[in-house]
Write a protein that holds these residues in place. Structure first.
Motif, PDB file in Angstrom:
ATOM      1  N   GLY A  46      -1.541 -14.683  -2.159  1.00  0.00           N
ATOM      2  CA  GLY A  46      -2.610 -13.935  -1.499  1.00  0.00           C
ATOM      3  C   GLY A  46      -3.817 -13.787  -2.404  1.00  0.00           C
ATOM      4  N   PRO A  49      -4.395 -10.325  -5.845  1.00  0.00           N
ATOM      5  CA  PRO A  49      -4.146 -10.333  -7.295  1.00  0.00           C
ATOM      6  C   PRO A  49      -5.040 -11.288  -8.085  1.00  0.00           C
ATOM      7  CG  PRO A  49      -2.246 -11.226  -6.084  1.00  0.00           C
ATOM      8  CD  PRO A  49      -3.300 -10.936  -5.088  1.00  0.00           C
ATOM      9  N   GLY A 145       1.905  -8.397  -2.763  1.00  0.00           N
ATOM     10  CA  GLY A 145       0.760  -7.992  -1.979  1.00  0.00           C
ATOM     11  C   GLY A 145       1.268  -7.416  -0.669  1.00  0.00           C
ATOM     12  N   THR A 152       5.271  -8.533   3.247  1.00  0.00           N
ATOM     13  CA  THR A 152       5.124  -8.627   1.796  1.00  0.00           C
ATOM     14  C   THR A 152       5.924  -9.835   1.351  1.00  0.00           C
ATOM     15  OG1 THR A 152       5.168  -7.386  -0.276  1.00  0.00           O
ATOM     16  CG2 THR A 152       7.095  -7.153   1.157  1.00  0.00           C
ATOM     17  N   ARG A 181       7.644 -21.410   4.846  1.00  0.00           N
ATOM     18  CA  ARG A 181       7.545 -20.729   3.547  1.00  0.00           C
ATOM     19  C   ARG A 181       8.898 -20.562   2.872  1.00  0.00           C
ATOM     20  NH1 ARG A 181       3.185 -16.571   3.581  1.00  0.00           N
ATOM     21  NH2 ARG A 181       1.540 -17.497   4.803  1.00  0.00           N
ATOM     22  N   LYS A 204      -5.341  -1.962   5.274  1.00  0.00           N
ATOM     23  CA  LYS A 204      -4.106  -1.656   4.559  1.00  0.00           C
ATOM     24  C   LYS A 204      -3.914  -0.142   4.426  1.00  0.00           C
ATOM     25  CE  LYS A 204      -4.106  -6.226   2.943  1.00  0.00           C
ATOM     26  NZ  LYS A 204      -4.073  -7.219   1.887  1.00  0.00           N
TER      27      LYS A 204
HETATM   28  C1  6PG Z   1       1.435 -15.045   0.826  1.00  0.00           C
HETATM   29  C2  6PG Z   1       1.563 -13.757   0.101  1.00  0.00           C
HETATM   30  C3  6PG Z   1       1.459 -12.533   0.934  1.00  0.00           C
HETATM   31  C4  6PG Z   1       0.228 -11.777   0.474  1.00  0.00           C
HETATM   32  C5  6PG Z   1      -0.268 -10.859   1.534  1.00  0.00           C
HETATM   33  C6  6PG Z   1      -1.546 -10.168   1.111  1.00  0.00           C
HETATM   34  O1  6PG Z   1       1.739 -16.066   0.243  1.00  0.00           O
HETATM   35  O2  6PG Z   1       0.970 -15.054   1.982  1.00  0.00           O
HETATM   36  O3  6PG Z   1       2.318 -13.707  -1.010  1.00  0.00           O
HETATM   37  O4  6PG Z   1       2.570 -11.708   0.954  1.00  0.00           O
HETATM   38  O5  6PG Z   1       0.511 -11.088  -0.705  1.00  0.00           O
HETATM   39  O6  6PG Z   1      -0.508 -11.600   2.698  1.00  0.00           O
HETATM   40  O7  6PG Z   1      -2.543 -11.127   1.018  1.00  0.00           O
HETATM   41  P1  6PG Z   1      -3.997 -10.733   0.546  1.00  0.00           P
HETATM   42  O8  6PG Z   1      -3.861 -10.263  -0.856  1.00  0.00           O
HETATM   43  O9  6PG Z   1      -4.767 -12.026   0.626  1.00  0.00           O
HETATM   44  O10 6PG Z   1      -4.491  -9.681   1.471  1.00  0.00           O
END
Ligand code: 6PG
Length: 245
Positions: A46, A49, A145, A152, A181, A204
């Motif tokens: 995501g 981070p 995230g 998550t 995934r 969020k």
């Molecule tokens: C993924 C992530 C996912 C992500 C969240 C938040 O690969 O899709 O690991 O769990 O952490 O969707 O995404 P954002 O930080 O872009 O809002």
């Protein structure tokens, strides 16, 4: 820190969020290295981070003592724009010069994702080792995230992966922009010594309100199923994510 091992850090602006994220990650890694000689971490995918990873790359951390895993991965090659491993390489691993032998990306580009999940679980068990008495490895740090639908890692609302109790890694489907995934399961995540969940933005904040009120159950709000078993859980939020009452 609350009695349930949960603690929330609220940051007013982006520099504050990045600095706090770096500090929390660095101290969890250094604490593990001091205690056990090395640290194990699962990185989040995501966008949230990424600035934290970029800043972390500038800290002088002993990366030769850190084993890096991922919490989830999309079914694309590592050089694909949607690869979580690829994004972490660009933001953190390449600029920090993390030794290649410490980097353990999920094999999202495998033809058989179920087999790839089993192979990744074997890798985690081999490198992290089993915690005596628990039967599962304890990662020192899992960074997560939170999607605006409450997912998550790649634990998506309504998914079969939410009910898995006998595997640490599974292949799953759902989510944007890539549907197939690999993900750590709750048993792998909840065994961690430290879990950091990072979230920013008003959408969020609504989810945080449901979590705080205990309204969400893990089937519809998977992040609500993240509950460390004997570890600590840190919520890193910006003012918007923290503001819903
Ligand atoms: C993924 C992530 C996912 C992500 C969240 C938040 O690969 O899709 O690991 O769990 O952490 O969707 O995404 P954002 O930080 O872009 O809002």
């Amino acid at each position: 820190m609350g009695a349930d091992g949960q603690h929330t850090v609220i940051c007013e602006d982006t520099p504050g969020f990045v600095e706090a994220g770096c500090g929390l990650i660095a101290s969890a890694l250094l604490r593990a290295i001091r205690t056990r000689g090395s640290a194990t971490v699962a990185l989040a995918g995501g966008s949230t981070p990424i600035p934290v990873y970029e800043s972390l790359a500038g800290l002088a951390l002993p990366w030769d003592r850190v084993e890096l895993f991922w919490g989830d991965e999309r079914a694309v090659p590592h050089d694909h724009e949607h690869s979580n491993a690829g994004a972490a390489h660009l933001a953190l691993l390449d600029p920090a010069g993390v030794p290649a032998e410490r980097i353990h990306p999920m094999p999202g580009d495998a033809d058989d994702l179920a087999e790839a999940a089993a192979a990744y679980e074997r890798t985690i068990r081999e490198i992290v080792g089993e915690d005596p008495g628990r039967g599962v490895p304890r990662l020192d740090l899992v960074i997560l995230g939170m999607g605006s639908d409450g997912h998550t890692a790649s634990l998506l609302p309504g998914s079969d992966a939410l009910g898995v109790t006998d595997r640490l890694v599974v292949a799953t489907r759902g989510g944007e922009p890539v549907d197939r995934r690999l993900t750590l399961t709750y048993p792998a995540i909840n065994a961690a010594r430290t879990i950091i969940v990072m979230a920013r933005g008003a959408a969020k904040g609504e989810l945080m309100r449901s979590i705080r009120r205990g309204e969400g159950e893990k089937h519809s709000l998977p992040v609500a199923g993240v509950r460390p078993a004997g570890g600590r859980m840190l919520w890193l939020l910006d003012a918007e994510a923290a503001s819903a009452r």
